[in-house]
Scaffold this motif. Structure first.
Motif, mmCIF file in Angstrom:
data_model
loop_
_atom_site.group_PDB
_atom_site.id
_atom_site.type_symbol
_atom_site.label_atom_id
_atom_site.label_comp_id
_atom_site.label_asym_id
_atom_site.label_seq_id
_atom_site.Cartn_x
_atom_site.Cartn_y
_atom_site.Cartn_z
ATOM 1 N N GLY A 195 0.820 -1.219 0.000
ATOM 2 C CA GLY A 195 0.000 0.000 0.000
ATOM 3 C C GLY A 195 0.849 1.263 0.000
ATOM 4 O O GLY A 195 0.533 2.233 -0.683
ATOM 5 N N GLU A 196 1.943 1.254 0.776
ATOM 6 C CA GLU A 196 2.841 2.407 0.809
ATOM 7 C C GLU A 196 3.520 2.602 -0.545
ATOM 8 O O GLU A 196 3.649 3.737 -1.023
ATOM 9 N N VAL A 197 3.949 1.493 -1.179
ATOM 10 C CA VAL A 197 4.575 1.607 -2.498
ATOM 11 C C VAL A 197 3.569 2.148 -3.497
ATOM 12 O O VAL A 197 3.885 3.036 -4.294
ATOM 13 N N ALA A 198 2.338 1.656 -3.446
ATOM 14 C CA ALA A 198 1.291 2.125 -4.357
ATOM 15 C C ALA A 198 1.042 3.617 -4.169
ATOM 16 O O ALA A 198 0.980 4.380 -5.145
ATOM 17 N N SER A 225 -2.641 -3.679 -7.700
ATOM 18 C CA SER A 225 -2.732 -4.791 -8.659
ATOM 19 C C SER A 225 -1.587 -4.736 -9.677
ATOM 20 O O SER A 225 -1.054 -5.779 -10.072
ATOM 21 N N ALA A 226 -1.191 -3.533 -10.086
ATOM 22 C CA ALA A 226 -0.065 -3.396 -11.021
ATOM 23 C C ALA A 226 1.234 -3.827 -10.347
ATOM 24 O O ALA A 226 2.069 -4.494 -10.969
ATOM 25 N N LEU A 227 1.409 -3.483 -9.083
ATOM 26 C CA LEU A 227 2.606 -3.902 -8.355
ATOM 27 C C LEU A 227 2.669 -5.421 -8.245
ATOM 28 O O LEU A 227 3.725 -6.022 -8.447
ATOM 29 N N HIS A 228 1.537 -6.044 -7.968
ATOM 30 C CA HIS A 228 1.495 -7.508 -7.916
ATOM 31 C C HIS A 228 1.845 -8.092 -9.284
ATOM 32 O O HIS A 228 2.579 -9.088 -9.371
#
Length: 150
Positions: free
Chosen positions: A16-19, A27-30
């Motif tokens: 969440g912090e990275v997002a 979802s893009a990070l995943h």
């Protein structure tokens, strides 16, 4: 932005912090992680945790995507960088120089396509036998119209 808490420096980031900090959806990070573009470790509770270097990696990914570089190409480039370290200016210079030739080639192709489009606007035919835009590289059309291989 608030002041940086000295206790937070070096502390891993949640997804969440990275997002939030990168402006990229969770979802893009995943997805990036599933493709090997970024990496995380699992906390004792099984949650993803990212090193702060991931913020710069995500920035490189987004910049490269914006100019049309494929994720496969981005992945190969990031695989050459040291794991766990944020890409440097020198890294970005090396990556962007390598991608420049591809970008120049695509610009040339799009310019040629644009110029051919003007011909179609003039004739209006979009003929499958003669149109370079609709049927590029059709060598069999030189043998006449209709099916040539039957």
């Amino acid at each position: 932005m608030g002041k940086v808490n000295p206790e937070d420096v070096g502390k891993p980031l949640s997804v969440g912090e990275v997002a939030r900090r990168s402006g990229v959806a969770v979802s893009a990070l995943h997805f990036y992680e599933s493709r090997g573009l970024i990496r995380s470790v699992r906390s004792a509770g099984g949650q993803r945790r990212y090193g702060r270097d991931v913020l710069r990696r995500v920035a490189v990914i987004k910049a490269a995507q914006r100019i049309g570089i494929s994720l496969t190409t981005i992945s190969a480039a990031l695989a050459e960088l040291p794991e766990g370290h944020a890409p440097t200016v020198a890294d970005w210079t090396r990556l962007s120089t390598a991608w420049r030739a591809d970008l120049d080639e695509r610009i040339a192709q799009l310019t040629k396509l644009r110029d051919q489009l003007d011909d179609c606007i003039g004739c209006g035919c979009l003929s499958i036998e003669a149109c370079r835009l609709r049927n590029p590289l059709d060598e069999l059309s030189e043998q006449g119209s209709g099916a040539q291989l039957l």
